[in-house]
Design a protein around this motif. Sequence first.
Motif, PDB file in Angstrom:
ATOM      1  N   UNK A  72      -3.379  -9.830 -81.390  1.00 51.71           N
ATOM      2  CA  UNK A  72      -2.380  -9.179 -82.237  1.00 51.71           C
ATOM      3  C   UNK A  72      -1.436 -10.224 -82.816  1.00 51.71           C
ATOM      4  N   UNK A  73      -1.032  -9.998 -84.049  1.00 56.28           N
ATOM      5  CA  UNK A  73      -0.128 -10.917 -84.753  1.00 56.28           C
ATOM      6  C   UNK A  73       1.273 -10.801 -84.178  1.00 56.28           C
ATOM      7  N   UNK A  74       1.849 -11.931 -83.817  1.00 60.69           N
ATOM      8  CA  UNK A  74       3.209 -11.927 -83.282  1.00 60.69           C
ATOM      9  C   UNK A  74       4.183 -11.377 -84.314  1.00 60.69           C
ATOM     10  N   UNK A  78       2.024  -3.998 -85.131  1.00 61.19           N
ATOM     11  CA  UNK A  78       0.890  -3.832 -84.218  1.00 61.19           C
ATOM     12  C   UNK A  78       1.215  -4.410 -82.844  1.00 61.19           C
ATOM     13  N   UNK A  79       1.863  -5.590 -82.822  1.00 61.09           N
ATOM     14  CA  UNK A  79       2.215  -6.223 -81.552  1.00 61.09           C
ATOM     15  C   UNK A  79       3.257  -5.407 -80.797  1.00 61.09           C
ATOM     16  N   UNK A  82       1.594  -2.363 -79.377  1.00 64.62           N
ATOM     17  CA  UNK A  82       0.754  -2.722 -78.230  1.00 64.62           C
ATOM     18  C   UNK A  82       1.607  -2.891 -76.980  1.00 64.62           C
ATOM     19  N   UNK A  83       2.774  -3.529 -77.133  1.00 62.89           N
ATOM     20  CA  UNK A  83       3.655  -3.740 -75.993  1.00 62.89           C
ATOM     21  C   UNK A  83       4.245  -2.422 -75.501  1.00 62.89           C
ATOM     22  N   UNK A  84       4.657  -1.556 -76.445  1.00 57.92           N
ATOM     23  CA  UNK A  84       5.285  -0.302 -76.061  1.00 57.92           C
ATOM     24  C   UNK A  84       4.289   0.676 -75.446  1.00 57.92           C
ATOM     25  N   UNK A  85       3.012   0.580 -75.847  1.00 54.82           N
ATOM     26  CA  UNK A  85       2.004   1.499 -75.327  1.00 54.82           C
ATOM     27  C   UNK A  85       1.519   1.112 -73.934  1.00 54.82           C
ATOM     28  N   UNK A 227      11.261  -8.154 -82.355  1.00 59.20           N
ATOM     29  CA  UNK A 227      11.505  -8.201 -83.793  1.00 59.20           C
ATOM     30  C   UNK A 227      10.206  -7.986 -84.562  1.00 59.20           C
ATOM     31  N   UNK A 228      10.241  -7.063 -85.517  1.00 59.32           N
ATOM     32  CA  UNK A 228       9.091  -6.804 -86.395  1.00 59.32           C
ATOM     33  C   UNK A 228       9.451  -7.281 -87.795  1.00 59.32           C
TER      34      UNK A 228
END
Length: 269
Positions: A72-74, A78-79, A82-85, A227-228
């Motif tokens: 996943x792109x930092x 999407x990142x 992925x972390x929250x899920x 941060x997104x």
Amino acid sequence: MPTGLLIKYFLRVDADGLFHTYPHRGGPFKSLEETQEAIDTYHANRIKIKYLGELSKEDRYVWHKLYWRDGTRKNSKEALDAMMNLDPTLEVVKCLLDKHNEEHHLFEDLAYEVKEVVSYKAHFPENDSQYECRSFSHLNVLAKRGLNDDGNLLFIEITCTDGEFEEYALTCLSAVSSDDNGECCECGDDVKHPTGVEYKKGEAKPHGRCKCINRPISDEAFNKFIVVRDEDSLEAEEARVRRQFRIRSIADGHGARGKYIVPAKRVQA
């Protein structure tokens, strides 16, 4: 928590001294080293098969700079998703209930199996607290026993202490009903507590001195994980990293890294 991955693993050692991983990565394993190798191999294989392939040197450089090891792109949405899920709370509850089942010889239809974490509150005692632990958590969990059980609501207390590794213990497990209204100075109405059962009830704080004592996340960790950035920012960052790679490659071709090579002076005729 393996380096470069948005995931945290919990390990349980059973009565035979074998290691179990949460999330599950095979096993059980005979040693901590074997367990670590299995985790690393699992993620290395995902990277090799799904992401790296036959990438050029430049693309590999970009990948190592801008992507997590799971591909996943930092700093992308999407990142963050992925972390929250990922749910480390659910995994540690699974781990501790499995340990509880083993220690109390609860097998098959008697064993607890977690279905859902309904509510969760973490508490971090202050330095002068009566509690000798880094943190404790109160949870309501929906768990079932056997295939025909629809599930029952449980109160669970988990205590975490620091050492060579974080150590988690299940310090209270009790069924709760709609009539239960156990006291807790920390959770309030967010978690349903049993009555007449021993658990950490928290510490009442004088009026006007109540404060949030959850550990603050550092600016570095916030920027790294939370941060997104928008697509334009992500593309600009990738373009900058590619320029960086090409400049270094040109410098290497002249026998030096990152240095300006002074051209020879022309000889006047």
